[in-house]
Write an enzyme that holds these catalytic residues in place. Structure first.
Site, short mmCIF file in Angstrom:
data_model
loop_
_atom_site.label_atom_id
_atom_site.label_comp_id
_atom_site.label_asym_id
_atom_site.label_seq_id
_atom_site.Cartn_x
_atom_site.Cartn_y
_atom_site.Cartn_z
N GLY A 1 66.05 72.08 68.47
CA GLY A 1 65.02 72.94 67.90
C GLY A 1 64.93 74.19 68.76
O GLY A 1 65.39 74.19 69.91
N LYS A 2 64.38 75.24 68.25
CA LYS A 2 64.12 76.43 69.07
C LYS A 2 63.09 77.28 68.35
O LYS A 2 63.06 77.33 67.12
CB LYS A 2 65.41 77.25 69.23
CG LYS A 2 65.36 78.19 70.41
CD LYS A 2 65.65 77.45 71.69
CE LYS A 2 65.65 78.35 72.90
NZ LYS A 2 66.19 77.65 74.08
#
Ligand code: NAD
Length: 426
Positions: free
Chosen positions: A115-116
């Protein structure tokens, strides 16, 4: 609160960064002969959220900032990845970084996927109160998709332990539980892990020790040059100096400093903290970021932003080893040039995986409410990084490819295996 200063516009186009991440995945899929369905699923982000974060500035004016969270794959565990505050954060950038996180978690075999997130803002031009309001609003908007079992943010460029504390507090207030596992990189006083603050650099340092060992070198006999003097860059220099090595040059977005005899890292750090720049530092000569990348040294550590080593400067790199503390610092074209020159590139998904490894330790400690000693964190990190380095080397040798391609092959095959084993619902 002190915020990181001195960030300037990035050079690499973020859409290009996403194209590059996808191209890298496709090349690995070809190498592994992955089937179409797997390519279809892993070649995209599962979810990308784009949100408006309106906040009241200190002067009473309301401004709205664009925020994002990309979630690439959750086949091996919850989404995991940092949050970046930078004027040039884009959807494509967080998508690329989320995909990289999936491969990184798989390389070090921690049970997370990528994720980011990020907010397009300039924290240098905001007060601490404005940053707090922005962080809390961003967190509130992300409430439906983050959580200790679903998606666990961490610090990245221009974010820090204080910002993680605000995220945790906002989340905890909303769900009415202490929620220690919702973020990592928290202050120790709120359930953070000892050893997390320098884990990215320590992990990178361990991979450098392995790479140097292949040429019978040690930090004491190898010179380091580092681009970027924030969390990743500073701690890398500190560990190098502590091991008796020379750090020849460091830089920030405003330029760097060079001393052939080795820099006094703590003095440079103090100067940077006081002046928000390395300009006028007395213990070295001024150099540009372009000059820094081509200095004669054994190890070059890009620890700033993506796209630092490109087709335009790769041929001039004189380091024997490039240790990618930053995410995506070498373009695909530059990678080929470095390979042709015989430069050993320790790829980002391996070199900077120490951060997510200790984030994993922090998450485990939070979930179990049992906290470890620093020596245990360091030794377990070393174990993970050395095992990952050896596994990547073995994969690269087996396939006759570079360490980056070997790391990607190892990572993608682990994720593909999880995908195939889980099957599809419904
Ligand atoms: P940071 O905000 O603490 O520091 C960034 C540094 O880079 C600052 O010194 C800044 O001045 C410098 N910089 C920015 N633009 C530059 C430019 N064009 N040229 C030279 N220097 C420039 O950020 P950080 O946490 O140290 O992250 C740096 C890199 O490491 C990023 O790519 C990040 O994704 C990656 N990374 C960080 C972590 C972590 O735990 N902090 C983990 C994995 C990867």
């Amino acid at each position: 609160m002190t915020m990181q200063k001195g960030t300037e516009p990035k050079e690499a186009g973020t859409a290009v960064f996403w194209d590059r991440a996808q191209a890298q995945f496709r090349a690995t899929a070809d190498l592994l002969d992955l089937d179409e369905s797997c390519r279809h699923v892993l070649g995209k982000c599962r979810r990308v959220v784009e949100i408006a974060c309106p906040i009241r500035m200190d002067d009473g004016v309301i401004r709205s900032f664009r925020g994002y969270r990309a979630q690439h794959s959750s086949h091996r565990g919850p989404f995991k990845g940092g949050i970046r505050y930078h004027p040039e954060v884009t959807k494509e950038e967080v998508m690329a970084l989320a995909m990289l996180m999936t491969w990184k978690c798989a390389v070090v075999n921690v049970p997370f996927c990528g994720g980011k997130g990020g907010v397009a803002c300039n924290p240098q031009q905001m007060t601490a109160h404005e940053i707090e309001r922005l962080t809390r609003r961003y967190t509130k908007e992300l409430m439906p998709i983050i959580g200790p079992e679903t998606d666990i943010p961490a610090p990245d460029v221009n974010t820090n332990a204080q910002i993680m504390a605000w995220i945790q507090d906002t989340y905890a207030m909303e769900v009415r539980s202490s929620s220690l596992g919702v973020v990592t990189g928290k202050p120790i006083s709120l359930g953070g892990s000892v050893g997390r603050h320098d884990a990215t650099s320590r992990g990178c340092f361990f991979t450098c020790l392995k790479a140097l060992g292949m040429s019978n070198l040690t930090p004491a006999t190898a010179r380091l040059v580092t681009q970027g003097f924030g969390n990743a860059g500073y701690h890398m220099c500190k560990l190098w100096s502590q091991a008796g090595g020379k750090v020849l040059a460091v830089s920030t977005s405003r330029g760097g400093i060079y001393n052939e005899q080795g820099l006094d890292i703590e003095a440079a750090k103090k100067h940077y903290s006081d002046q928000r720049s390395l300009l006028d530092f007395k213990g070295g000569d001024q150099i540009t970021n372009a000059e820094l990348l081509t200095l004669d040294c054994e190890v070059l550590c890009p620890a700033a932003l993506e796209g630092a080593i490109t087709e335009a400067n790769a041929a001039d790199v004189r380091a024997r080893i490039v240790a990618e503390a930053a995410n995506g610092p070498t373009t695909a074209e530059a990678d080929l040039i470095l390979q042709d020159k015989g430069v050993l590139v320790i790829p980002d998904i391996l070199a900077n995986a120490g951060g997510v490894s200790v984030s994993y330790f922090e998450w485990v400690q939070g979930l179990t409410n049992f906290f470890w000693k620093e020596a245990d964190v360091h030794s377990r990190l070393q174990e993970i990084m050395e095992a990952a380095f050896d596994a990547v080397q073995e994969e690269s040798k087996k396939r006759g490819v570079s360490m980056r391609e070997g790391a990607m092959a190892l990572a993608v095959s682990r994720v593909a295996n999880a995908f195939a084993t889980r099957g599809l619902w419904p």
